[in-house]
Design a protein around this motif. Structure first.
Motif, PDB file in Angstrom:
ATOM      1  N   ILE A 174       0.831  -1.248  -0.075  1.00  0.00           N
ATOM      2  CA  ILE A 174       0.018  -0.064  -0.092  1.00  0.00           C
ATOM      3  C   ILE A 174       0.889   1.183  -0.036  1.00  0.00           C
ATOM      4  O   ILE A 174       0.444   2.272  -0.756  1.00  0.00           O
ATOM      5  N   THR A 175       1.814   1.334   0.840  1.00  0.00           N
ATOM      6  CA  THR A 175       2.705   2.376   0.700  1.00  0.00           C
ATOM      7  C   THR A 175       4.388   1.644   0.663  1.00  0.00           C
ATOM      8  O   THR A 175       4.589   0.594   0.719  1.00  0.00           O
ATOM      9  N   PRO A 176       5.297   2.747   0.343  1.00  0.00           N
ATOM     10  CA  PRO A 176       6.511   2.018  -0.030  1.00  0.00           C
ATOM     11  C   PRO A 176       7.115   1.412   1.482  1.00  0.00           C
ATOM     12  O   PRO A 176       8.117   0.434   1.340  1.00  0.00           O
ATOM     13  N   ARG A 177       6.442   1.643   2.558  1.00  0.00           N
ATOM     14  CA  ARG A 177       6.940   0.899   3.712  1.00  0.00           C
ATOM     15  C   ARG A 177       6.007  -0.083   4.194  1.00  0.00           C
ATOM     16  O   ARG A 177       6.681  -0.603   5.490  1.00  0.00           O
ATOM     17  N   THR A 178       5.246  -0.635   3.488  1.00  0.00           N
ATOM     18  CA  THR A 178       4.399  -1.626   3.814  1.00  0.00           C
ATOM     19  C   THR A 178       5.091  -2.932   3.862  1.00  0.00           C
ATOM     20  O   THR A 178       6.018  -3.166   2.847  1.00  0.00           O
ATOM     21  N   GLN A 195       4.392  -7.799  23.641  1.00  0.00           N
ATOM     22  CA  GLN A 195       3.789  -6.500  24.240  1.00  0.00           C
ATOM     23  C   GLN A 195       2.319  -6.422  24.686  1.00  0.00           C
ATOM     24  O   GLN A 195       2.022  -5.739  25.638  1.00  0.00           O
ATOM     25  N   GLY A 196       1.625  -7.197  24.211  1.00  0.00           N
ATOM     26  CA  GLY A 196       0.262  -7.220  24.373  1.00  0.00           C
ATOM     27  C   GLY A 196      -0.621  -6.225  23.515  1.00  0.00           C
ATOM     28  O   GLY A 196      -1.847  -6.195  23.741  1.00  0.00           O
ATOM     29  N   TYR A 197      -0.088  -5.508  22.592  1.00  0.00           N
ATOM     30  CA  TYR A 197      -0.695  -4.703  21.710  1.00  0.00           C
ATOM     31  C   TYR A 197       0.131  -4.795  20.452  1.00  0.00           C
ATOM     32  O   TYR A 197       1.208  -4.989  20.242  1.00  0.00           O
ATOM     33  N   GLY A 198      -0.654  -4.405  19.305  1.00  0.00           N
ATOM     34  CA  GLY A 198       0.044  -4.221  18.144  1.00  0.00           C
ATOM     35  C   GLY A 198       0.244  -2.963  17.743  1.00  0.00           C
ATOM     36  O   GLY A 198      -0.346  -1.940  17.964  1.00  0.00           O
ATOM     37  N   ILE A 199       1.344  -2.799  16.634  1.00  0.00           N
ATOM     38  CA  ILE A 199       1.774  -1.330  16.447  1.00  0.00           C
ATOM     39  C   ILE A 199       2.401  -1.427  14.874  1.00  0.00           C
ATOM     40  O   ILE A 199       3.053  -2.555  14.626  1.00  0.00           O
ATOM     41  N   THR A 200       1.929  -0.331  14.393  1.00  0.00           N
ATOM     42  CA  THR A 200       2.438  -0.490  12.874  1.00  0.00           C
ATOM     43  C   THR A 200       2.844   0.990  12.506  1.00  0.00           C
ATOM     44  O   THR A 200       2.111   1.928  13.160  1.00  0.00           O
ATOM     45  N   VAL A 201       3.849   1.049  11.745  1.00  0.00           N
ATOM     46  CA  VAL A 201       4.185   2.578  11.226  1.00  0.00           C
ATOM     47  C   VAL A 201       4.226   2.505   9.532  1.00  0.00           C
ATOM     48  O   VAL A 201       4.848   1.915   8.993  1.00  0.00           O
ATOM     49  N   SER A 202       3.412   3.643   9.088  1.00  0.00           N
ATOM     50  CA  SER A 202       3.402   3.737   7.530  1.00  0.00           C
ATOM     51  C   SER A 202       3.120   2.769   6.690  1.00  0.00           C
ATOM     52  O   SER A 202       3.631   2.431   5.917  1.00  0.00           O
ATOM     53  N   ILE A 206       1.300   6.789   4.955  1.00  0.00           N
ATOM     54  CA  ILE A 206       2.708   7.339   5.240  1.00  0.00           C
ATOM     55  C   ILE A 206       2.629   8.295   6.232  1.00  0.00           C
ATOM     56  O   ILE A 206       1.695   9.015   6.641  1.00  0.00           O
ATOM     57  N   ASN A 207       3.495   7.967   7.343  1.00  0.00           N
ATOM     58  CA  ASN A 207       3.797   8.833   8.630  1.00  0.00           C
ATOM     59  C   ASN A 207       2.760   8.487   9.772  1.00  0.00           C
ATOM     60  O   ASN A 207       2.202   9.455  10.426  1.00  0.00           O
ATOM     61  N   GLU A 208       1.907   7.616   9.311  1.00  0.00           N
ATOM     62  CA  GLU A 208       0.731   6.907  10.438  1.00  0.00           C
ATOM     63  C   GLU A 208       1.250   6.109  11.300  1.00  0.00           C
ATOM     64  O   GLU A 208       1.815   5.063  10.612  1.00  0.00           O
ATOM     65  N   ILE A 209       1.121   6.154  12.724  1.00  0.00           N
ATOM     66  CA  ILE A 209       1.326   5.002  13.536  1.00  0.00           C
ATOM     67  C   ILE A 209       0.026   4.626  14.187  1.00  0.00           C
ATOM     68  O   ILE A 209      -0.775   5.413  14.479  1.00  0.00           O
TER      69      ILE A 209
END
Length: 259
Positions: A174-178, A195-202, A206-209
């Motif tokens: 979807i983005t260059p960083r997917t 961690q007990g939670y999920g986290i994604t960046v871009s 783009i630029n969304e956490i």
């Protein structure tokens, strides 16, 4: 003598209704208006069959038809169906007031999502003033592997279920960083489990956490997630881990779903 085992026919299955539902499901954010030929191609029907189904859906008020272009689009009855779902889902009713309070406290976009096959689907969207129109709409689907909600859902699957999902579920660039490397995705899911939670960046923007905490039903299965989306230009990852993740987990743990 070899016996041929035939799959048992479901005598309660109504094929004509299923075809009509396929017509309704053909519409989405990329296909807001469709002509008869397009609909026939999308749902895999011949043109005469598609014509009968679209005419029926038009006459019963589920499809609107432009008198000049003769193209179809969903009517307000689709929205009535969505409202019926919202009223019937205890997750939405229990989570909504808590998510409104969380949005006020954090000043950021808060969502709730449910698993939907290989996707997640948003059932609550609480936007901010800077939120785009598409990010305000309930019903939007996102591939699970590219979303923080999907990754924490996978993190709580059995080892075999997780392996199959990581090997077979779709993941588009979807983005260059997917991240599309499935080995890397497996590491991300394992990290979410720890961690007990999920986290994604871009991953989708783009630029969304994206940060998501699981909501469990009484069988301890992940029934949904509480999710927050912030700008990486405003929030560092360290701040997200320290300030947002604990709040999401607190709210998610406070939602007590029935079995």
């Amino acid at each position: 003598m070899t016996k041929t085992i035939k799959e048992k026919q479901d005598t309660l299955f109504v094929g004509s209704l299923e075809k009509g539902l396929r017509i309704m499901a053909a519409f989405n954010s990329h296909r807001t208006e469709l002509g008869l030929t397009e609909l026939a191609d999308i749902v895999g029907l011949d043109k005469s069959a598609a014509q009968r189904f679209t005419n029926t859906l038009h006459k019963t008020g589920y499809l609107m038809k432009d008198p000049e272009s003769r193209r179809f689009r969903p009517s307000l009855k689709f929205l009535e169906l969505a409202a019926a779902y919202m009223w019937s889902d205890p997750f939405v009713q229990l989570a909504m007031p808590k998510l409104i309070d969380l949005s006020h406290d954090l000043g950021e976009r808060i969502n709730a999502a449910r698993p939907a096959g290989t996707d997640i689907i948003y059932v609550i969207r609480i936007p901010t003033q800077l939120t785009s129109f598409s990010a305000m709409l309930i019903g939007n689907k996102v591939q699970a592997l590219s979303s923080s909600s999907g990754r924490i859902m996978l993190a709580h699957m059995s080892e075999e279920e997780r392996r199959i999902a990581l090997e077979t579920w779709p993941i588009d660039q979807i983005t260059p960083r997917t991240i599309t490397d499935r080995t890397l995705l497996a590491r991300e899911v394992e990290e979410a489990a720890q961690q007990g939670y999920g986290i994604t960046v871009s991953q989708n923007i783009i630029n969304e956490i994206g940060i998501a905490a699981p909501v469990f039903d009484r069988t301890r299965k992940v029934a949904g997630t509480v999710q927050c989306s912030v700008s990486s230009l405003k929030w560092s990852l360290d701040r997200v881990h320290a300030e947002i993740a604990p709040r999401l987990m607190e709210v998610a743990n406070s939602i007590n779903l029935p079995r």
